[in-house]
Design a protein around this motif. Structure first.
Motif, PDB file in Angstrom:
ATOM      1  N   UNK A  16       0.592  -1.302   0.059  1.00 20.05           N
ATOM      2  CA  UNK A  16       0.003  -0.078   0.192  1.00 20.05           C
ATOM      3  C   UNK A  16       0.778   1.378   0.214  1.00 20.05           C
ATOM      4  N   UNK A  17       2.000   1.430   0.679  1.00 23.85           N
ATOM      5  CA  UNK A  17       2.772   2.400   0.931  1.00 23.85           C
ATOM      6  C   UNK A  17       3.422   2.611  -0.473  1.00 23.85           C
ATOM      7  N   UNK A  18       3.888   1.624  -1.297  1.00 25.75           N
ATOM      8  CA  UNK A  18       4.629   1.736  -2.537  1.00 25.75           C
ATOM      9  C   UNK A  18       3.333   2.396  -3.442  1.00 25.75           C
ATOM     10  N   UNK A  19       2.312   1.801  -3.307  1.00 28.57           N
ATOM     11  CA  UNK A  19       1.208   2.177  -4.073  1.00 28.57           C
ATOM     12  C   UNK A  19       0.941   3.854  -3.889  1.00 28.57           C
ATOM     13  N   UNK A  20       0.938   4.175  -2.774  1.00 30.60           N
ATOM     14  CA  UNK A  20       0.781   5.580  -2.411  1.00 30.60           C
ATOM     15  C   UNK A  20       1.679   6.400  -2.913  1.00 30.60           C
ATOM     16  N   UNK A  21       3.003   5.984  -2.864  1.00 31.82           N
ATOM     17  CA  UNK A  21       4.135   7.048  -3.465  1.00 31.82           C
ATOM     18  C   UNK A  21       4.018   7.057  -5.031  1.00 31.82           C
ATOM     19  N   UNK A  22       3.600   5.797  -5.630  1.00 31.65           N
ATOM     20  CA  UNK A  22       3.332   5.937  -7.004  1.00 31.65           C
ATOM     21  C   UNK A  22       2.432   7.078  -7.473  1.00 31.65           C
ATOM     22  N   UNK A  23       1.181   6.814  -6.821  1.00 28.90           N
ATOM     23  CA  UNK A  23      -0.060   7.804  -7.157  1.00 28.90           C
ATOM     24  C   UNK A  23       0.052   9.142  -6.826  1.00 28.90           C
ATOM     25  N   UNK A  24       0.428   9.306  -5.347  1.00 27.47           N
ATOM     26  CA  UNK A  24       0.466  10.563  -4.900  1.00 27.47           C
ATOM     27  C   UNK A  24       1.415  11.266  -5.158  1.00 27.47           C
TER      28      UNK A  24
END
Length: 323
Positions: free
Chosen positions: A169-177
């Protein structure tokens, strides 16, 4: 043997259709009670958090489970969440009784699982039915600040996402936001609007959400919108309106009609049960990391509010209840 099983199943269905027999039996079956599985851990009392089989979403489980966890802790018990021994939206049929769906997504509140207490002496099985006597986070966390803060503390203490998922989830947040300011939007789809469940909050239309989102983005200088929805129609309207400013996670989205329910549609796609829960949890977790929030009043919204450290601004539509 097969004939006997068939007869038992038919008889069970017959009894379930007789309310004055089925209702007292169900209450008795799911009553809170003490059991003993051995002589281990004699200085500890474990409280097994259960819920009767039902087709509900992940955050309905989360809310009622956290209510019972809080109850157990206040009583001095050690809570253990059981989403293994009853059917639920996130287990395939062959997994029931063998795999704990709670542990797909979350850690046990105090580190003890069902295997750890298998030989324990002092065990309390929780009431598996949710009634008015239960205290758990519900629609009141939207309007009552004291309840929001109280339950947010419970969530911080006992709702811990499984380590590998949290890292993902943390990796996804960095990629998206990235480092951008983001407005989170949660929109429950047309299945909810079509079914109009009694005494549940009325959901906003896509037009209402877009109008409010535009105002909040301007006022709080949000560059992007992160949209959490399983409704294909709402997604397409929002995409047409906001274009590249709309962020989402990859997921299957549905168009529902009539009496179709999203949870039923999930259940029909057995291979995706774990994945759908994971995608939904990721979406709600990402909502909780946004700067601002606009949402319909549903369980995922309550989850985002409680997992968030606090939004700069949040707006939850208050449109009354379905009759």
């Amino acid at each position: 043997m097969g004939a006997d099983n068939g007869f038992k199943l038919e008889f069970k269905r017959y009894i379930q259709n007789i309310p004055f027999i089925n209702e007292p039996y169900t209450k008795w079956k799911w009553r809170e009670r003490k059991v003993s599985y051995g002589e281990a851990n004699q200085n500890k009392t474990f409280f097994v958090v259960r819920r009767a089989s039902c087709k509900i979403g992940l955050f309905s489980h989360v809310m009622t489970n956290m209510g019972l966890v809080d109850y157990a802790v206040r009583k001095g018990y050690i809570p253990v969440i059981d989403m293994q021994n009853t059917g639920n939206t996130y287990l395939e049929s062959e997994q029931v009784g063998n795999v704990n769906a709670w542990e797909f997504y979350f850690k046990q509140p105090m580190g003890y699982g069902l295997k750890d207490i298998a030989d324990s002496k002092n065990i309390i099985l929780s009431d598996g039915l949710i009634t008015e006597k239960n205290d758990y986070p519900d629609i009141r966390v939207v309007k009552e600040e004291d309840k929001l803060l109280r339950w947010r503390k419970v969530f911080q203490n006992y709702l811990k996402i499984e380590d590998k998922l949290l890292h993902e989830f943390q990796l996804e947040k960095e990629k998206l936001f990235g480092n951008n300011r983001v407005l989170g939007v949660l929109a429950r789809g047309t299945d909810y609007v079509n079914l109009r469940p009694h005494n549940h909050p009325v959901q906003p239309t896509a037009a209402q959400i877009i109008d409010k989102a535009k105002k909040i983005m301007d006022r709080y200088s949000c560059t992007y919108i992160f949209l959490a929805t399983e409704d294909k129609g709402i997604y397409e309207v929002m995409k047409n309106q906001f274009g590249d400013r709309l962020l989402t996670v990859e997921t299957t989205r549905y168009i529902t009609s009539g009496n179709e329910n999203i949870n039923d549609m999930h259940s029909e796609r057995n291979a995706d049960r774990y994945l759908k829960g994971k995608e939904y949890l990721m979406s709600v977790w990402l909502l909780s990391k946004c700067n601002c929030l606009v949402a319909g009043n549903v369980g995922g919204t309550h989850g985002a509010l409680l997992m968030s450290p606090g939004y700069e601004y949040s707006y939850v539509f208050d449109l009354g209840l379905y009759p």
